[in-house]
Design a protein around this motif. Structure first.
Motif, PDB file in Angstrom:
ATOM      1  N   PRO A 158       0.723  -1.244   0.007  1.00  0.00           N
ATOM      2  CA  PRO A 158       0.010  -0.028   0.122  1.00  0.00           C
ATOM      3  C   PRO A 158       0.907   1.246   0.015  1.00  0.00           C
ATOM      4  O   PRO A 158       0.429   2.307  -0.537  1.00  0.00           O
ATOM      5  N   LEU A 159       2.009   1.081   0.617  1.00  0.00           N
ATOM      6  CA  LEU A 159       2.685   2.553   0.629  1.00  0.00           C
ATOM      7  C   LEU A 159       3.842   2.648  -0.347  1.00  0.00           C
ATOM      8  O   LEU A 159       4.576   3.578  -0.482  1.00  0.00           O
ATOM      9  N   ARG A 160       3.801   1.605  -1.115  1.00  0.00           N
ATOM     10  CA  ARG A 160       4.538   1.928  -2.388  1.00  0.00           C
ATOM     11  C   ARG A 160       3.761   1.955  -3.511  1.00  0.00           C
ATOM     12  O   ARG A 160       2.570   1.759  -3.566  1.00  0.00           O
ATOM     13  N   ALA A 161       4.341   2.622  -4.509  1.00  0.00           N
ATOM     14  CA  ALA A 161       3.647   2.566  -5.937  1.00  0.00           C
ATOM     15  C   ALA A 161       3.192   1.196  -6.499  1.00  0.00           C
ATOM     16  O   ALA A 161       3.824   0.332  -6.144  1.00  0.00           O
ATOM     17  N   PRO A 162       2.159   1.180  -7.224  1.00  0.00           N
ATOM     18  CA  PRO A 162       1.589  -0.226  -7.597  1.00  0.00           C
ATOM     19  C   PRO A 162       2.560  -0.812  -8.611  1.00  0.00           C
ATOM     20  O   PRO A 162       3.254  -0.230  -9.296  1.00  0.00           O
ATOM     21  N   PRO A 163       2.746  -1.855  -8.182  1.00  0.00           N
ATOM     22  CA  PRO A 163       4.178  -2.902  -9.108  1.00  0.00           C
ATOM     23  C   PRO A 163       3.478  -2.630 -10.626  1.00  0.00           C
ATOM     24  O   PRO A 163       2.019  -2.570 -10.810  1.00  0.00           O
ATOM     25  N   SER A 164       4.212  -2.785 -11.671  1.00  0.00           N
ATOM     26  CA  SER A 164       3.927  -2.775 -13.065  1.00  0.00           C
ATOM     27  C   SER A 164       4.141  -4.336 -13.742  1.00  0.00           C
ATOM     28  O   SER A 164       4.726  -5.021 -13.147  1.00  0.00           O
ATOM     29  N   GLU A 198      -3.615  -3.494 -15.829  1.00  0.00           N
ATOM     30  CA  GLU A 198      -3.061  -2.176 -14.979  1.00  0.00           C
ATOM     31  C   GLU A 198      -4.189  -1.661 -14.033  1.00  0.00           C
ATOM     32  O   GLU A 198      -3.847  -1.269 -12.860  1.00  0.00           O
ATOM     33  N   HIS A 208      -4.370  -2.327  -5.289  1.00  0.00           N
ATOM     34  CA  HIS A 208      -3.397  -1.273  -4.674  1.00  0.00           C
ATOM     35  C   HIS A 208      -4.511  -0.282  -3.929  1.00  0.00           C
ATOM     36  O   HIS A 208      -4.109  -0.211  -2.618  1.00  0.00           O
TER      37      HIS A 208
END
Lengths: 574, 215
Positions: free
Chosen positions: A436-442, A495, A502
């Motif tokens: 949650p505290l990181r950008a969504p993975p791609s 995505e 996320h």
């Protein structure tokens, strides 16, 4: 939030006249033959609809069969034209509902119109020319080939007999129709009839009937359309049955292909049959079921200075035989399919079904067949062709043959897609990578070599009896617009899914403790980020549970509360 | 610090101050959206804008506080200064009164921010040279005397707008590097996010271009 309020007000807005009509159709055009002007647009209904110069001209020329085709009586076919820039409009809430569960092959077309033509040519001694020649064209952004053919079949004869008020009445009826939302049984009144249709959804199992008994309307349906977009594959392809596998490959790869036939009905249905043979994949290359020398894209598509464009064209004018001499793949359909289905079919497996090699005589040769040097990657499915040939010999009904053909193509295309989907799934980030505290993975990048390697071991051979060079086929496919658009669409779907997951994770995080010992700047950054994500739910149409949105809004309130009072006031207002 | 390693390593807080109608919101809009906003409503309280920029290979997220210029909001806006790393002080080159008020804005900025806050003076509406009411030289002298960075810019044409925001960030970053700005001070207005290391490709913040926050 502001965004939530916006959607509310949209629903409250009342429906304006012609709003519902425009969900289904752009307009009805009546094209007539003027002794001085030639083909001319007699009128457009509803009359507030505006068409660009090039749209008008294309409609006029495409509304009548091209020269030498002498279609007496009533003729129906379909054409496709480019939309002018000015007529493209913004997407509405209803567009979203209609597209959400819609199979890609049935989506409203943003860049093209489909013209569903009903042409009548009869002797009329009272007229100067001795002939009555007129067309009713239904113009729509929806590729519902079968549906609009049937609608034109209801509206046009009425109009020819009783004049303009019929169109007015029909358009008024259509303006009362519910939006074309997939999956819902729709009841559509039209000129005293009630039509029952159901637009398929992408979740439908292949082969699902249009109306199921469980939809509860089938029993009381006085008029049920057989399908929205189904093309009679057997009838449309019967001249080229020995080559259907080769043609399937050409369409899949987006190869330049021209279909020459004696009538617009035949060339249009053949082109549409070819395009739908790769369903559920969508043909992203341009295709024109009926194309004339007057078309605004004529120069662009027939230029010899460049390689032939990746388009599929249906033509009837013999002039094209010369124009398209240099094209790599030509389908010629003789008199067959003109209604006299009693003619002999070429044997599916014998030698006379061999491909016609391109030769200098090609232009003059009008024999039915496929003219190409293309070597298919896959071998013909002999087992299927045998079953099919048995049906031909045993006079199996055409509809049954058609269903057989449709199912065969579907299995072939599905077998082709499954490895792509499986590889795509392997590019997905793991659920545990969503923090949650990181950008969504791609999504990991699509690496063709890696994919081909997978195909070697786990390719379509698992699901299809068809043998051959599948990898070779994929290699070519990956360079085609059909792959590119398919991939872009799937990627954005994935995505959106990751973003939703996320958001859910973020909404369930204890942000209050996170705020502890964080600086003001960082907390404000978090508030701005949360707000941006909430607005993204609306702007990107993310499917997120209402509870998640509510929790996210509560998160904003609670972390704002951790700030000094003066700043709190500012953030709540801003 | 367990801050989330998004793809920026620092957050810089900026505030934009100056008289009503000098074009503060338009400068922000031009910077975040690359568009000129013709009919800009009066700002009430504060509006936020963000954009991620790069300085010396470091990704920096600018958190820009666009304040209301109207006098009646003056008392409220004071609390916005807290923790600002950069202050953009704007006047309108075609209206002398907005220039004359600069000393009072500067007093606020000096009193309410920390000594390291970078203050950039902007003469906006540079496209309206024919209606000029304040010469470049005069403003330049004022800036030099008070140790301010200075440029004339145009939110309408976009001229120098990018430079103003980027130069301010460069100056702040320089202050961090030469140690004159103490990151540990709560009031620095700069947030370092050390857990974001370059090379962690998984952490790309997927922000569509149009999503700059304009709440």
């Amino acid at each position: 939030m502001e965004t939530a309020e916006n959607t509310d007000t949209k629903e409250v807005l009342s429906v304006l006249p012609w709003d519902q009509f425009s969900e289904w159709m752009h307009c009805v055009c009546v094209v007539t033959f003027d002794l001085e002007l030639g083909q001319a647009l007699e009128f457009i209904y509803p009359n507030h609809i505006e068409l660009s110069e090039s749209e008008r001209s294309n409609i006029c020329y495409l509304a009548f069969p091209d020269s030498n085709s002498g279609c007496m009586g009533d003729t129906q076919y379909c054409f496709r034209i480019r939309k002018g820039r000015s007529t493209r409009r913004k997407l509405t809430e209803s567009d979203y509902l209609c597209s959400k569960d819609c199979p890609v092959t049935l989506l409203k077309d943003d860049t093209h119109y489909y013209g569903y033509v009903y042409f009548r040519q009869v002797r009329d001694k009272t007229l100067k020319r001795g002939y009555f020649q007129k067309s009713v064209v239904l113009l729509s952004s929806l590729p519902y080939f079968n549906f609009f053919k049937d609608i034109a079949d209801i509206i046009a004869p009425e109009y020819f007999d009783n004049g303009e008020p019929c169109l007015e009445a029909a358009c008024h009826d259509i303006d009362q129709w519910p939006s074309p939302v997939p999956g819902k049984p729709l009841t559509l009144p039209l000129m005293g009839m009630i039509l029952h249709v159901r637009i398929p959804t992408k979740q439908d199992k292949p082969g699902r009937k249009l109306i199921e008994a469980s939809d509860n309307v089938a029993s009381l349906a006085p008029f049920t359309l057989s399908s929205i977009n189904r093309i009679d594959l057997f009838e449309s392809l019967q001249g080229v049955l020995p080559h259907i596998h080769l043609l399937w490959e050409l369409v899949l790869l987006g190869e330049p292909l021209v279909v020459m036939a004696p009538s617009p009905t035949v060339c249009a249905s053949t082109v549409l049959a070819l395009v739908s043979s790769i369903s559920p994949l969508r043909c992203y290359c341009d295709y024109r079921p009926f194309f004339t020398i007057h078309d605004s894209e004529f120069k662009e598509y027939t230029t010899k200075t460049q390689a032939p464009p990746r388009v599929i064209l249906g033509v009837t004018n013999p002039f094209f035989a010369k124009t398209f001499q240099h094209w790599p793949h030509i389908v010629r359909i003789g008199d067959m399919g003109l209604g006299n289905s009693g003619g002999s079919n070429p044997s599916l497996l014998s030698n006379d079904s061999k491909l016609k090699k391109t030769s200098k005589l090609k232009a003059l040769d009008s024999k039915t067949g496929v003219y190409t040097k293309y070597k298919p990657f896959l071998k013909k499915d002999k087992l299927f062709l045998k079953t099919f040939a048995k049906g031909l010999a045993g006079k199996r009904p055409g509809t049954a043959q058609s269903t057989l053909l449709e199912r065969h193509f579907l299995e072939l295309t599905q077998s082709f897609i499954i490895p792509l989907e499986r590889y795509l799934a392997s590019l997905m980030p793991l659920q545990k990578c969503i923090s949650p505290l990181r950008a969504p993975p791609s999504l990991k990048p699509f690496r063709p070599e890696e994919f081909f390697q997978m195909v070697e071991n786990n390719g379509p051979q698992l699901t299809s009896g068809t043998k051959g060079d599948w990898v070779g086929l994929y290699k070519r496919f990956i360079q085609s617009p059909n792959f590119e658009q398919w991939f872009l669409r799937r990627r954005s779907e994935i995505e959106a899914k990751i973003m939703s997951l996320h958001l859910v994770a973020l909404s369930e995080t204890d942000l209050e403790s996170w705020c502890y010992e964080k600086s003001e700047v960082e907390i404000v950054d978090m508030v701005l980020r949360l707000r941006q994500k909430i607005s993204m739910v609306t702007s990107h149409r993310l499917e997120v549970p209402a509870a998640t949105l509510e929790r996210l809004n509560n998160q904003i309130t609670s972390i704002t509360d951790s700030l000094p009072p003066d700043l709190r006031g500012i953030l709540i207002k801003a | 610090m367990a801050a989330g390693p998004y793809n920026y390593s620092y957050i810089f807080k900026y505030i934009i101050i100056g008289d009503m109608g000098v074009g503060k919101s338009c400068l922000l809009h031009q910077f975040t959206e690359k568009k000129f906003m013709a009919d800009c409503p009066h700002t009430i309280g504060v509006e936020f804008g963000t954009r991620i920029i790069e300085v010396s290979g470091q990704k920096i997220k600018l958190q820009i506080w666009d304040t209301a210029g109207q006098e009646r909001f003056r008392a409220v806006t004071r609390s916005y200064y807290r923790g600002a790393a950069g202050a953009l002080m704007v006047y309108d080159i075609t209206r002398r009164s907005t220039y004359n008020h600069l000393s009072s804005w500067l007093t606020d900025a000096r009193n309410l921010t920390n000594p390291n806050t970078v203050i950039f003076l902007i003469g906006n509406k540079g496209d309206l040279d024919a209606q000029r009411d304040v010469t470049y030289e005069e403003a330049k002298q004022f800036a030099d005397e008070n140790g301010l960075l200075f440029l004339e810019a145009s939110a309408k044409t976009g001229d120098n707008v990018e430079d103003v925001f980027l130069e301010t960030a460069k100056k702040i970053f320089q202050n961090i590097q030469d140690g004159s700005l103490d990151l540990n001070a709560a009031e620095s207005g700069v947030q370092h996010k050390p857990s974001a290391r370059p090379g962690q490709t998984l952490n790309n913040e997927q922000q569509p271009k149009d999503s700059n926050c304009s709440c």
